[in-house]
Design a protein around this motif. Structure first.
Motif, mmCIF file in Angstrom:
data_model
loop_
_atom_site.group_PDB
_atom_site.id
_atom_site.type_symbol
_atom_site.label_atom_id
_atom_site.label_comp_id
_atom_site.label_asym_id
_atom_site.label_seq_id
_atom_site.Cartn_x
_atom_site.Cartn_y
_atom_site.Cartn_z
ATOM 1 N N ALA A 106 0.845 -1.192 0.000
ATOM 2 C CA ALA A 106 0.000 0.000 0.000
ATOM 3 C C ALA A 106 0.880 1.242 0.000
ATOM 4 N N TYR A 107 0.553 2.176 -0.879
ATOM 5 C CA TYR A 107 1.297 3.427 -1.004
ATOM 6 C C TYR A 107 0.388 4.590 -0.639
ATOM 7 N N ARG A 108 0.921 5.492 0.157
ATOM 8 C CA ARG A 108 0.151 6.688 0.506
ATOM 9 C C ARG A 108 0.050 7.582 -0.718
ATOM 10 N N ARG A 109 -1.086 8.209 -0.882
ATOM 11 C CA ARG A 109 -1.320 9.041 -2.051
ATOM 12 C C ARG A 109 -1.140 10.518 -1.755
ATOM 13 N N GLN A 110 -0.404 10.810 -0.676
ATOM 14 C CA GLN A 110 -0.059 12.194 -0.383
ATOM 15 C C GLN A 110 1.359 12.234 0.166
ATOM 16 N N ALA A 111 2.070 13.299 -0.157
ATOM 17 C CA ALA A 111 3.469 13.411 0.258
ATOM 18 C C ALA A 111 3.583 13.722 1.732
#
Length: 354
Positions: A269-274
């Motif tokens: 899972a990758y976060r979609r915000q920096a």
């Protein structure tokens, strides 16, 4: 002769001097990695696909398991029987309760007839008031006995219904924990079912990666097929960190996942915000002694390593995040740290020199 005797001690002393000289430590080959800082957008969190709704199924009473038609992987419909225990004693209890109810109803009919006759006799002044009251009391007692027998029969039938367990919703069987012939106790798990249409990606997020808020968007990819991705939102965030890994469990609700996102599949899972950038290193680079943590940083110009004390911010699986002590771009030894000493000469593995 004098010259010979004088030369022997000198040779002996020279040999002793050679034996006492320190041998320089060997040049050790090591494996290393260049520390690189990445934002949470670039960092993936490994996890698995799990059902949102999962129910362990068991009996409410003690019994011997006589049937369990459901197997792991079976799709079952709502109301479908999953398992059953021997109902013989429960059926006998129902029959006994039915007989008690029949007897109570017969007594009620007799009491009502007696009360009706006594009322007629009382109207003709052929029976006393006390006899009439006694007849009415007998009828009321018979009515109470019927109500009690009806309740006992309802309870016996309810107990008989406990001899089987059925699916409460359309589901898939995810595990089986008992076999036919086994004596099972009340509440013991026989099998577990789950809703296959509602799935979560469950990951453990270190605190160093930043706080995850409920509703935050993620991109989830299969590890066996990274090009297959779906979107998801954080549905549930653990309020307390795991005491061993110091990570927070996050359940990400998947939006219309394809069939290959099967239960138990490994995902990233990758976060979609920096977020703030952090350095992540393999656990093999960490050396711990007497409650302190160290890494060995390679000085490529001198060809040696320097031991550096650090603080571990968090650990996740085979990785850890140092809380300072390592700068981006520094080369850190990732294998053989247990045999290294401060200032020891090392040789990088083939392909690592640059």
């Amino acid at each position: 002769m004098r010259r010979l005797l004088f030369s022997i001690p000198l040779a002996f002393l020279a040999a002793c001097a050679d034996d006492g000289a320190e041998t320089p430590p060997p040049v050790r080959p090591v494996m290393s990695v260049v520390a690189t800082a990445a934002s949470p957008l670039d960092i993936g969190f490994a996890g698995t696909v799990q059902p949102q709704v999962s129910t362990p199924m068991g009996f409410r009473i003690l019994g011997r398991l006589v049937s369990r038609p459901a197997e792991v992987g079976d799709l079952v419909a709502r109301g479908q029987q999953l398992a059953a225990i021997d109902p013989t004693s429960l059926e006998l209890a129902v029959r006994a309760a039915e007989a008690d109810l029949a007897g109570a109803r017969a007594q009620l009919a007799d009491a009502e007839s007696t009360a009706a006759r006594t009322r007629v006799l009382r109207a003709g002044d052929a029976a006393s008031q006390s006899v009439l009251e006694q007849a009415d009391l007998g009828r009321a007692s018979a009515q109470a006995s019927v109500a009690k027998a009806e309740a006992a029969l309802a309870k016996a039938r309810e107990q008989l219904s406990y001899s089987t367990i059925s699916a409460d919703y359309d589901a898939v069987v995810t595990s089986v924990d008992a076999e036919v012939g086994q004596i099972v106790s009340a509440g013991e798990t026989i099998l577990t079912i789950a809703r296959p249409d509602l799935r979560d990606a469950v990951v453990d997020v270190p605190l160093s990666a930043g706080t995850v808020a409920p509703g935050e968007a993620f991109s989830v990819a299969l590890q066996v097929a990274p090009d297959v991705t779906v979107t998801g939102t954080a549905r549930e965030v653990a309020p307390q960190a795991d005491p061993l890994t110091r990570t927070f469990r996050v359940r990400i609700a998947l939006a219309d996942p394809p069939d290959n996102f099967r239960l138990g599949a490994t995902i990233t899972a990758y976060r979609r915000q920096a977020g703030p950038k952090t350095i992540t290193l393999p656990l093999t680079a960490l050396r711990e002694e007497e409650g302190r943590s160290y890494v060995f940083v390679v000085d490529e110009a001198k060809g040696e390593v320097a031991r550096r004390e650090i603080t571990v911010a968090s650990r996740t699986g085979a990785l850890f995040v140092p809380a300072g002590g390592v700068e981006e771009g520094e080369r850190v030894v990732t294998a053989g740290v247990g045999a290294l000493t401060d200032g020891q000469k090392v040789r990088l593995s083939a392909g690592e020199n640059r």
